[in-house]
Design an enzyme around this catalytic site. Structure first.
Site, PDB file in Angstrom:
ATOM      1  N   ASP A 102     -40.783  30.132  -7.682  1.00  0.00           N
ATOM      2  CA  ASP A 102     -39.403  30.121  -7.715  1.00  0.00           C
ATOM      3  C   ASP A 102     -38.608  30.459  -6.261  1.00  0.00           C
ATOM      4  O   ASP A 102     -38.879  31.621  -6.177  1.00  0.00           O
ATOM      5  CB  ASP A 102     -38.655  30.728  -8.887  1.00  0.00           C
ATOM      6  CG  ASP A 102     -37.106  30.738  -8.661  1.00  0.00           C
ATOM      7  OD1 ASP A 102     -36.393  30.301  -7.686  1.00  0.00           O
ATOM      8  OD2 ASP A 102     -36.563  31.184  -9.788  1.00  0.00           O
ATOM      9  N   LYS A 130     -30.678  27.131  -3.553  1.00  0.00           N
ATOM     10  CA  LYS A 130     -29.483  27.763  -2.783  1.00  0.00           C
ATOM     11  C   LYS A 130     -29.015  27.211  -1.576  1.00  0.00           C
ATOM     12  O   LYS A 130     -27.946  26.737  -1.362  1.00  0.00           O
ATOM     13  CB  LYS A 130     -29.871  29.307  -2.757  1.00  0.00           C
ATOM     14  CG  LYS A 130     -29.612  29.877  -4.239  1.00  0.00           C
ATOM     15  CD  LYS A 130     -29.501  31.499  -4.016  1.00  0.00           C
ATOM     16  CE  LYS A 130     -29.032  32.348  -5.166  1.00  0.00           C
ATOM     17  NZ  LYS A 130     -29.965  32.598  -6.154  1.00  0.00           N
ATOM     18  N   PHE A 160     -35.713  36.903 -11.835  1.00  0.00           N
ATOM     19  CA  PHE A 160     -34.254  36.113 -11.965  1.00  0.00           C
ATOM     20  C   PHE A 160     -34.688  34.595 -11.763  1.00  0.00           C
ATOM     21  O   PHE A 160     -34.855  34.220 -10.711  1.00  0.00           O
ATOM     22  CB  PHE A 160     -33.194  36.471 -11.169  1.00  0.00           C
ATOM     23  CG  PHE A 160     -31.902  36.053 -11.613  1.00  0.00           C
ATOM     24  CD1 PHE A 160     -31.197  36.318 -12.656  1.00  0.00           C
ATOM     25  CD2 PHE A 160     -31.447  34.561 -10.815  1.00  0.00           C
ATOM     26  CE1 PHE A 160     -29.817  35.769 -13.018  1.00  0.00           C
ATOM     27  CE2 PHE A 160     -30.256  34.108 -11.175  1.00  0.00           C
ATOM     28  CZ  PHE A 160     -29.652  34.477 -12.211  1.00  0.00           C
TER      29      PHE A 160
HETATM   30  C1  LIG Z   1     -29.966  32.178  -7.507  1.00  0.00           C
HETATM   31  C2  LIG Z   1     -31.319  32.004  -8.513  1.00  0.00           C
HETATM   32  C3  LIG Z   1     -31.186  31.100  -9.533  1.00  0.00           C
HETATM   33  C4  LIG Z   1     -30.465  30.295 -10.081  1.00  0.00           C
HETATM   34  O1  LIG Z   1     -29.800  29.327  -9.332  1.00  0.00           O
HETATM   35  P1  LIG Z   1     -28.391  28.700  -9.943  1.00  0.00           P
HETATM   36  O2  LIG Z   1     -27.975  27.833  -8.765  1.00  0.00           O
HETATM   37  O3  LIG Z   1     -27.346  29.927  -9.891  1.00  0.00           O
HETATM   38  O4  LIG Z   1     -28.753  28.132 -11.199  1.00  0.00           O
HETATM   39  C5  LIG Z   1     -32.837  31.293  -9.761  1.00  0.00           C
HETATM   40  N1  LIG Z   1     -33.845  31.766  -9.242  1.00  0.00           N
HETATM   41  C6  LIG Z   1     -33.513  32.575  -8.353  1.00  0.00           C
HETATM   42  C7  LIG Z   1     -34.715  33.334  -7.616  1.00  0.00           C
HETATM   43  C8  LIG Z   1     -32.327  32.771  -7.783  1.00  0.00           C
HETATM   44  O5  LIG Z   1     -32.193  33.686  -6.672  1.00  0.00           O
END
Ligand SMILES: *Cc1c(COP(=O)(O)O)cnc(C)c1O
Length: 398
Positions: free
Chosen positions: A219, A248, A134
């Site tokens: 990420d 986050k 994700f």
């Molecule tokens: C939550 C998340 C995102 C997206 O972040 P947003 O602030 O909602 O755009 C991207 N990568 C990972 C691994 C995430 O958990």
């Protein structure tokens, strides 16, 4: 105004992208939340791994208020002290030399994708990511996301993204072509069900990048900033990326994201190639500086590891007590999943719903595991309270 009244008003005006619990949250302190009806909740969701220092941490609130009284926004046409302090802290405590700031996870992933492409040059634009990953909801981030359910209806997606089956480095190697510029992955897949990538697997991915001259992008939007018991998840896995994204937990609730990389790679993004109006906004940056100072203070990360062991132990006890519903625990630090059996998966939504009714917030990640991502300041007593109520709910469903 009651929960019901707020919900009716909200449902009357919002575009229906979210399925929300029937509660309007009005106040938070530490690991506790209160709704408009005055009901108290124990929060093991932390705004989806965002409020890592707990709700309204006094030092973060003070930093926000102080900065809001001094200067809120001037654009990136000027320097601001909080943004510089934040970048310095990130550089001092990571592999990176350079930082770009934006406002969310998807945005910093977009920045990483653009950087990987421009750094690799014409014709080298393809990014390999993993099935089950994700990376966010903007078009390129969603194209990188290896879950077809997030793509449906939005085609054609931006080109240049391919997805490798999870867990097998040879499957990644088979996708490498002269067009490939980078491999993008989370050190631990959060959204699709708390799936850790084993150190050997990550090492093999690093070696593929070295052998084929590809950039490795981690990420760490969810795993970063203490969540897994080290400041960044990759530190405990023995693999260093070329580019890392964070968001986050960075602002403990204020919107801020950062992309980090080395001096050499950063040099490819020159004046005018990328920008964000709000990126690194002084108020959000001031909050993030405070977050980092607290997390870097003596004993903080150690306490996360300590509470992780405690929660893992308790959740393993739950799995042993309800073998028809749960098979075990996975994850790292305080990003943990209770893995469910087929029967458990059928009950997953009901478990989350009944916990909500009993005043405990968790979620059902990837419709496969119960995910526990409490504020990192959670106490053992709060973990005990979670376990008591979880067992009550599982007894009801048994
Ligand atoms: C939550 C998340 C995102 C997206 O972040 P947003 O602030 O909602 O755009 C991207 N990568 C990972 C691994 C995430 O958990």
């Amino acid at each position: 105004m009651s929960n019901d009244e707020w919900a009716t008003r909200g449902n009357g005006v919002f575009i229906g992208t979210y399925s929300r619990f029937p509660a309007a949250m009005v106040k938070g302190r530490g690991c506790r939340l209160w709704d408009a009806d005055g009901k108290e909740y124990l929060d093991f969701l932390a705004g989806i791994a965002v409020c890592s220092l707990g709700h309204c941490h006094p030092q973060v609130t003070e930093a926000i208020c102080r900065q809001a009284g001094a200067l809120v926004h001037v654009s990136n046409l000027f320097h601001t002290p909080p943004q510089i302090e934040l970048a310095e802290l990130l550089v001092a405590h990571s592999f990176a030399d350079r930082v770009f700031m934006a406002n969310s996870g998807a945005e910093v992933n977009e920045a990483a994708i653009k950087l990987a492409r421009i750094h690799s040059g014409p014709g080298k634009y393809e990014i390999i990511s993993l099935e089950g990953s994700f990376h966010g909801r903007t078009l390129a981030a969603v194209a990188a996301t290896g879950q077809p359910r997030f793509h449906q209806g939005f085609e054609p997606l931006p080109q240049g993204f391919v997805h490798a089956p999870f867990g097998d480095p040879r499957a990644i190697e088979a996708l490498i072509t002269p067009r490939t510029c980078a491999i993008l992955c989370e050190p631990l897949q959060g959204e699709s069900g708390v799936r850790p990538l084993e150190p050997d697997y990550l090492l093999a991915i690093r070696e593929l990048c070295n052998r084929y001259g590809l950039l490795l992008i981690f990420d760490e939007v969810q795993t970063g900033l203490g969540r897994t018991g080290t400041l960044f998840a990759h530190e405990q896995l023995g693999v260093t990326p070329d580019i890392m994204t964070l968001a986050k937990a960075l602002g403990n609730g204020l919107p801020i994201g950062a992309m980090l990389t080395t001096e050499t790679i950063a040099a490819s993004l020159t004046v005018g190639t990328h920008a964000s109006t709000f990126g690194g906004n002084p108020v959000a940056a001031a909050a993030a500086v405070e977050v980092l100072r607290i997390m870097l203070a003596d004993g903080f990360l150690e306490s996360v590891r300590d509470k992780s062991r405690y929660l893992v132990d308790k959740l393993e006890g739950v799995a042993a007590r309800y073998p028809h519903l749960a098979t075990g625990v996975r994850g790292r630090g305080l990003l943990l999943g209770l893995v469910l059996t087929e029967k458990g998966i059928e009950q997953g939504m009901a478990i989350v719903q009944r916990l909500f009714e009993r005043g405990v917030l968790i979620n059902f990640a990837g419709n496969r595991v119960l995910r526990f991502v409490p504020p990192l300041v959670v106490s053992r007593e709060e973990i005990d309270q979670l376990i008591v109520r979880l067992c009550l709910v599982l007894d009801e469903l048994a």
